[in-house]
Design a protein around this motif. Structure first.
Motif, PDB file in Angstrom:
ATOM      1  N   VAL A 142       6.357   2.994  -0.237  1.00  0.00           N
ATOM      2  CA  VAL A 142       5.313   2.260   0.487  1.00  0.00           C
ATOM      3  C   VAL A 142       5.279   0.847  -0.072  1.00  0.00           C
ATOM      4  N   VAL A 143       5.463  -0.120   0.810  1.00  0.00           N
ATOM      5  CA  VAL A 143       5.562  -1.520   0.392  1.00  0.00           C
ATOM      6  C   VAL A 143       4.327  -2.268   0.880  1.00  0.00           C
ATOM      7  N   PHE A 144       3.570  -2.807  -0.058  1.00  0.00           N
ATOM      8  CA  PHE A 144       2.324  -3.503   0.269  1.00  0.00           C
ATOM      9  C   PHE A 144       2.603  -4.971   0.533  1.00  0.00           C
ATOM     10  N   THR A 145       2.127  -5.433   1.678  1.00  0.00           N
ATOM     11  CA  THR A 145       2.337  -6.828   2.047  1.00  0.00           C
ATOM     12  C   THR A 145       0.996  -7.553   2.047  1.00  0.00           C
ATOM     13  N   ALA A 146       1.061  -8.862   2.093  1.00  0.00           N
ATOM     14  CA  ALA A 146      -0.163  -9.667   2.135  1.00  0.00           C
ATOM     15  C   ALA A 146      -0.398 -10.218   3.526  1.00  0.00           C
ATOM     16  N   HIS A 147       0.219  -9.604   4.537  1.00  0.00           N
ATOM     17  CA  HIS A 147       0.049 -10.136   5.885  1.00  0.00           C
ATOM     18  C   HIS A 147      -1.442 -10.176   6.223  1.00  0.00           C
ATOM     19  N   PRO A 148      -1.924 -11.296   6.727  1.00  0.00           N
ATOM     20  CA  PRO A 148      -3.369 -11.530   6.807  1.00  0.00           C
ATOM     21  C   PRO A 148      -4.042 -10.820   7.972  1.00  0.00           C
ATOM     22  N   THR A 149      -4.310  -9.527   7.826  1.00  0.00           N
ATOM     23  CA  THR A 149      -5.125  -8.832   8.813  1.00  0.00           C
ATOM     24  C   THR A 149      -6.453  -8.424   8.211  1.00  0.00           C
ATOM     25  N   GLN A 150      -6.608  -8.604   6.941  1.00  0.00           N
ATOM     26  CA  GLN A 150      -7.901  -8.440   6.291  1.00  0.00           C
ATOM     27  C   GLN A 150      -7.777  -9.017   4.892  1.00  0.00           C
ATOM     28  N   PHE A 151      -8.811  -9.676   4.447  1.00  0.00           N
ATOM     29  CA  PHE A 151      -8.734 -10.205   3.088  1.00  0.00           C
ATOM     30  C   PHE A 151     -10.140 -10.375   2.547  1.00  0.00           C
ATOM     31  N   TYR A 152     -10.744  -9.265   2.131  1.00  0.00           N
ATOM     32  CA  TYR A 152     -12.023  -9.371   1.444  1.00  0.00           C
ATOM     33  C   TYR A 152     -11.796 -10.004   0.083  1.00  0.00           C
ATOM     34  N   PRO A 153     -12.668 -10.914  -0.330  1.00  0.00           N
ATOM     35  CA  PRO A 153     -12.594 -11.384  -1.712  1.00  0.00           C
ATOM     36  C   PRO A 153     -12.767 -10.202  -2.663  1.00  0.00           C
ATOM     37  N   THR A 154     -12.244 -10.338  -3.882  1.00  0.00           N
ATOM     38  CA  THR A 154     -12.265  -9.234  -4.842  1.00  0.00           C
ATOM     39  C   THR A 154     -13.673  -8.728  -5.097  1.00  0.00           C
ATOM     40  N   HIS A 155     -14.653  -9.643  -5.188  1.00  0.00           N
ATOM     41  CA  HIS A 155     -16.011  -9.189  -5.482  1.00  0.00           C
ATOM     42  C   HIS A 155     -16.572  -8.336  -4.344  1.00  0.00           C
ATOM     43  N   VAL A 156     -16.157  -8.602  -3.095  1.00  0.00           N
ATOM     44  CA  VAL A 156     -16.602  -7.765  -1.979  1.00  0.00           C
ATOM     45  C   VAL A 156     -15.901  -6.411  -2.032  1.00  0.00           C
ATOM     46  N   GLN A 157     -14.608  -6.399  -2.386  1.00  0.00           N
ATOM     47  CA  GLN A 157     -13.895  -5.131  -2.555  1.00  0.00           C
ATOM     48  C   GLN A 157     -14.599  -4.239  -3.573  1.00  0.00           C
ATOM     49  N   GLN A 158     -15.058  -4.833  -4.648  1.00  0.00           N
ATOM     50  CA  GLN A 158     -15.710  -4.053  -5.702  1.00  0.00           C
ATOM     51  C   GLN A 158     -17.054  -3.500  -5.230  1.00  0.00           C
ATOM     52  N   ILE A 159     -17.785  -4.290  -4.447  1.00  0.00           N
ATOM     53  CA  ILE A 159     -19.037  -3.783  -3.884  1.00  0.00           C
ATOM     54  C   ILE A 159     -18.752  -2.600  -2.959  1.00  0.00           C
ATOM     55  N   ILE A 160     -17.716  -2.731  -2.142  1.00  0.00           N
ATOM     56  CA  ILE A 160     -17.350  -1.653  -1.221  1.00  0.00           C
ATOM     57  C   ILE A 160     -17.043  -0.375  -1.997  1.00  0.00           C
ATOM     58  N   GLN A 161     -16.266  -0.513  -3.072  1.00  0.00           N
ATOM     59  CA  GLN A 161     -15.916   0.647  -3.893  1.00  0.00           C
ATOM     60  C   GLN A 161     -17.180   1.283  -4.495  1.00  0.00           C
ATOM     61  N   ASP A 162     -18.058   0.457  -5.033  1.00  0.00           N
ATOM     62  CA  ASP A 162     -19.289   0.976  -5.648  1.00  0.00           C
ATOM     63  C   ASP A 162     -20.209   1.604  -4.605  1.00  0.00           C
ATOM     64  N   LEU A 163     -20.260   0.992  -3.436  1.00  0.00           N
ATOM     65  CA  LEU A 163     -21.104   1.520  -2.359  1.00  0.00           C
ATOM     66  C   LEU A 163     -20.594   2.880  -1.894  1.00  0.00           C
ATOM     67  N   ARG A 164     -19.280   3.002  -1.772  1.00  0.00           N
ATOM     68  CA  ARG A 164     -18.684   4.283  -1.388  1.00  0.00           C
ATOM     69  C   ARG A 164     -19.046   5.380  -2.402  1.00  0.00           C
ATOM     70  N   ASP A 165     -18.953   5.048  -3.694  1.00  0.00           N
ATOM     71  CA  ASP A 165     -19.268   6.027  -4.734  1.00  0.00           C
ATOM     72  C   ASP A 165     -20.746   6.412  -4.704  1.00  0.00           C
ATOM     73  N   ALA A 166     -21.607   5.422  -4.479  1.00  0.00           N
ATOM     74  CA  ALA A 166     -23.049   5.696  -4.430  1.00  0.00           C
ATOM     75  C   ALA A 166     -23.408   6.573  -3.234  1.00  0.00           C
ATOM     76  N   ILE A 167     -22.727   6.350  -2.104  1.00  0.00           N
ATOM     77  CA  ILE A 167     -22.973   7.160  -0.909  1.00  0.00           C
ATOM     78  C   ILE A 167     -22.529   8.601  -1.151  1.00  0.00           C
ATOM     79  N   GLN A 168     -21.418   8.777  -1.858  1.00  0.00           N
ATOM     80  CA  GLN A 168     -20.979  10.133  -2.175  1.00  0.00           C
ATOM     81  C   GLN A 168     -22.015  10.879  -3.025  1.00  0.00           C
TER      82      GLN A 168
END
Length: 849
Positions: free
Chosen positions: A143-169
């Motif tokens: 599996v090869v990860f590319t940076a093609h721009p179809t989504q690009f959350y800033p890192t701090h938003v990615q971290q909120i998403i991860q924490d929010l997912r865990d809190a919802i669980q």
């Protein structure tokens, strides 16, 4: 209750209902300048839901909303409110993503089809365990990860998403409340375009936090399930590839310096993971003759994490670890051996590279660079040489090229890059960078030009430790692929190179540009046929061919039902490895958390086994079926070619869609089109903004255009039963049509129905609308389905929820586009609104571009 109904009921309970609950909490949060927005959006949704099917224009819907539900009078006030609504809906999308991701494990049991346990069960039932084990000697997934721009959350938003997912669980209301407040106050957009290094860091975040665990565990699990204990196996069954920092195609910001910086970061990142993992190992292995050697390994890793240039090889870690393993068995009865073996397995798997950095550049750039270099040192042009003379010059040059001898920035950077690759291999290991991909390959010289670059940079033949990989992506390139590879295989100097590469040849096929160039059925069929042809020509030359698929998220770019796609490829297509690109939303939606990543890695890996060991008759395509698919492909291709030739095709995209705004979103480092600022030409269009713009219009043309005409043509000839039988008996064709249905499910022509009365584009809009209706009618007819995506109730439920969330956002976007089209005095503000609205629409669709 059937199994699918059971999961649909569960989706309603743990996704839809939770979204309503948390969204009500979301609505009451005190966001700056966003009071009461949450209560207004449902009104705009209802106005849009009822208004668009009635034929109302976006202006009528938006103006009606403001008149009914607000007291705002000035255009500036209304614009301000629409911007705040865009921000709010963006965050609703994140909330829904987090809720759906948290529910993933409940909706996808570990034993379902495509899982490792499922393969074991089927293999035992059919007495094929030994066949599976034998297949695994030759099978892996990359599996090869590319940076093609179809989504690009800033890192701090990615971290909120991860924490929010865990809190919802955990159903932690107080934590969810706090995170939603943080989400409301955190900017989503980048004020500047990310650099390629920023893009690399964004994906390395997933490498460190998701893939180190997921891929490491899966490799260990595959070994435990399928590999006999007495057989040592260091082979990585699941491998990772990496494009940010190495993908130069059309991206002037990827330089030799960036490549080195990303390679260093990959090396440092895996060492950090080892360092943290080793803490857990040392916590258990506290025994005599064990603890001290582990401390030494720990100190070595720590030193390397901060070293400017790497000074160790992977064996410097593996050798002491293997000695510690022997001591643990001989002196301590192998206690906690599984913990040590898990760590050793990760070190073998990820080495000092973490993920293999691929280099990619366009063949036309290579040709310009080669021509400049050759003329500089020899005074001749390659165009004046016959093929034999040209091959000799490219493979056995009489000069060594030096970057300092040139002024042209592209030549200088290309030479620097080729020289540096040897150093990256020394520091990160050969797997650190070992593939050079050539976009737009159409001839033997596109491959030999890259071989020449290595030779020009003083690489001896046996020092070119690279898979030189042509990327066939245009219809012409696919048609010439057989001749290109046959000539290469029979060229003595290249045959010797392949001998040194263990008789493997990697070839990339481009779904995205293929579909853009030839339409949906034609592109997919040409790629399938090309794979068959290249498999045959490779077998005839005793070469094992490995296909690498450049796939995007939606069906128009090769996405959709990925597992079914690979499982449907029969024995006529080489199946040594499954390799594909993952990008944009597909990274976050399918591989963004451990449960999703594990599921999708397993699905991909198992597809290679299914298509070989458990292949059904539906995986093979008979001569009669081939002729029928070929006929459908040609009819649909002509329909698509006629559309491209329509005088309104490019003007419609430029003036009525969001095409020109992709480059202003700052979600990717790469320019949104080739050719700089010159007049737009079709060949300059990049697949992502091309497909994405059709998606933003909710028209999704590349995912089905021509399908309806092709089937209807045969139906009018009294041959509809032939196509129905093809859908039933051919797994390839069925998957193709089902993926097309997914594209149509995400289509909503009422959104743009106001365009049918446009003087310039009304006729063109009607052409698009008619083909959509025909395609929907014909695909439902041959499938026997009552509705689109009837075979995927869970995915369909997700799509419908997402479409509901963003409908008000789409109304705002169309309103702004219409204002721009009619030369509003506030054109600049409306252009900013279109750009801003792209984010929520892109992210909500997850695989829309």
């Amino acid at each position: 209750m059937t199994n699918s109904n059971s999961y649909l009921h569960k989706f309603h309970q743990i996704v839809e209902n939770k979204f309503q609950i948390y969204n009500s909490l979301f609505m009451s949060l005190p966001y700056e300048k966003m009071e009461n927005i949450g209560t207004l959006i449902p009104f705009l949704y209802n106005e849009s839901k009822n208004g668009f099917p009635e034929g109302k224009t976006p202006q009528e819907i938006i103006d009606g909303f403001f008149d009914k539900y607000t007291s705002l009078q000035t255009e500036e006030q209304r614009i301000d409110l629409m911007f705040r609504m865009i921000q709010y809906i963006e965050r609703q999308v994140v909330l829904f993503d987090s809720i759906e991701d948290a529910a993933f494990s409940s909706l996808h049991p570990e034993h379902e089809k495509g899982s490792l346990t499922n393969i074991i069960q089927i293999a035992k039932q059919n007495g094929k365990i030994e066949e599976v084990k034998q297949k695994l000697e030759d099978l892996s997934t990359r599996v090869v990860f590319t940076a093609h721009p179809t989504q690009f959350y800033p890192t701090h938003v990615q971290q909120i998403i991860q924490d929010l997912r865990d809190a919802i669980q955990r159903d932690s209301i107080s934590t969810i409340d706090s995170l939603l407040q943080q989400l409301g106050k955190t900017p989503f957009i980048n004020t500047e375009k990310p650099t390629p290094y920023d893009e690399a860091l964004s994906i390395i975040y997933y490498l460190r936090n998701v893939y180190y665990q997921t891929v490491g565990r899966l490799n260990n699990e595959i070994n435990a399930l399928f590999i006999d204990e007495d057989k040592s196996n260091d082979k990585p069954f699941i491998q990772l590839g990496f494009w940010p920092g190495g993908d130069r195609d059309g991206n002037p910001f990827v330089t030799a310096d960036i490549t080195q910086k990303v390679a260093n970061e990959l090396r440092t990142s895996i060492l950090k993971n080892y360092y943290n993992h080793l803490k857990l190992v040392r916590r258990r292995l506290t025994f005599k003759h064990i603890a001290e050697p582990l401390q030494q390994v720990n100190d070595l890793i720590y030193h390397e994490m901060f070293a400017e240039k790497g000074s160790i090889q992977i064996e410097d870690l593996l050798n002491p670890l293997n000695q510690i393993r022997t001591t643990l068995i001989e002196k301590h009865n192998g206690i906690f051996l599984d913990i040590l073996d898990d760590f050793i397995g990760r070190v073998r798997l990820f080495g000092l590279h973490f993920a293999s950095l691929d280099i990619r550049q366009d063949s036309r750039i290579h040709q310009k660079v080669i021509e400049t270099i050759v003329q500089h040192y020899t005074g001749i042009s390659t165009k004046d040489l016959n093929d034999e003379e040209r091959i000799e010059l490219l493979t056995n040059p009489s000069f060594t090229a030096k970057a300092e001898d040139f002024d042209d920035e592209m030549v200088v950077d290309t030479l620097k890059n080729v020289y540096q690759l040897k150093e990256i291999q020394r520091q990160n290991g050969e797997l650190g960078v070992h593939r050079y991909i050539i976009s737009n390959s159409e001839s033997i010289f596109d491959v030999l030009n890259v071989y020449a670059l290595f030779r020009f940079c003083n690489y001896q033949h046996d020092e070119i430790k690279f898979d030189i990989m042509p990327l066939f992506e245009t219809i012409h390139g696919l048609a010439e692929a057989e001749n290109t590879m046959n000539r290469l295989y029979n060229l003595p100097i290249y045959a010797e190179h392949l001998d040194r590469r263990n008789h493997y040849q990697s070839i990339m096929l481009g779904f995205s540009d293929g579909t853009k160039d030839g339409g949906y059925i034609k592109a997919n069929w040409e790629i399938y046929r090309t794979k068959e042809i290249l498999t045959k020509v490779s077998d005839q030359n005793n070469i094992k061919v490995i296909f690498f698929d450049g796939r995007g998220g939606p069906p128009a770019r090769g996405g959709g039902k990925t597992h079914e796609f690979y499982a449907s490829q029969g024995k006529t297509i080489a199946n040594h490895q499954i390799q594909l690109t993952i990008q944009g939303q597909t990274i976050t939606s399918n591989y963004g958390a451990i449960p999703q990543a594990k599921h999708n890695f397993e699905q991909l890996f198992s597809a290679g086994i299914y298509s070989d060991i458990f292949a059904s008759e539906q995986s093979s395509i008979s001569e009669q079926e081939r002729n029928l698919i070929e006929e459908l492909a040609e009819i649909s291709y002509q329909k698509y070619e006629d559309l491209k030739a329509h005088p309104s095709f490019l003007p419609y995209l430029e003036n009525m869609s969001t095409l020109k705004y992709y480059g202003k979103t700052n979600i990717g480092s790469r320019p949104s089109k080739r050719g700089g600022d010159k007049k737009l030409e079709f060949n300059d269009l990049r697949a992502i903004p091309f497909v994405g713009s059709w998606s933003q219009l909710k028209q999704n043309i590349p995912g089905y255009f021509g399908v309806g005409t092709a089937i209807a043509t045969l139906a009018n000839q009294g041959r509809i039963e032939e196509v129905k039988d093809l859908f039933k008996t051919s797994a390839f064709f069925r998957t193709l049509i089902q993926n097309s249905m997914m594209a149509m499910q995400k289509t909503y022509f009422p959104l743009t129905s106001y365009m049918k009365d446009d003087i310039k584009y009304g006729e063109f809009w009607n052409i698009l609308f008619d083909e959509f209706n025909l395609s929907k009618e014909m695909t439902l007819s041959i499938s026997g389905y009552e509705t689109l995506m009837a075979d995927e109730p869970l995915n369909k439920a997700s799509v419908l929820m997402r479409e509901k969330i963003v409908l008000p956002l789409l109304a705002i976007q169309q309103y702004a586009l219409d204002k721009i089209h009619h030369e509003s005095e506030l054109k600049t503000e409306y252009e900013q609104m279109v750009t801003r609205s792209l984010f929520g629409n892109i992210n909500a669709s997850r695989n829309s571009a």
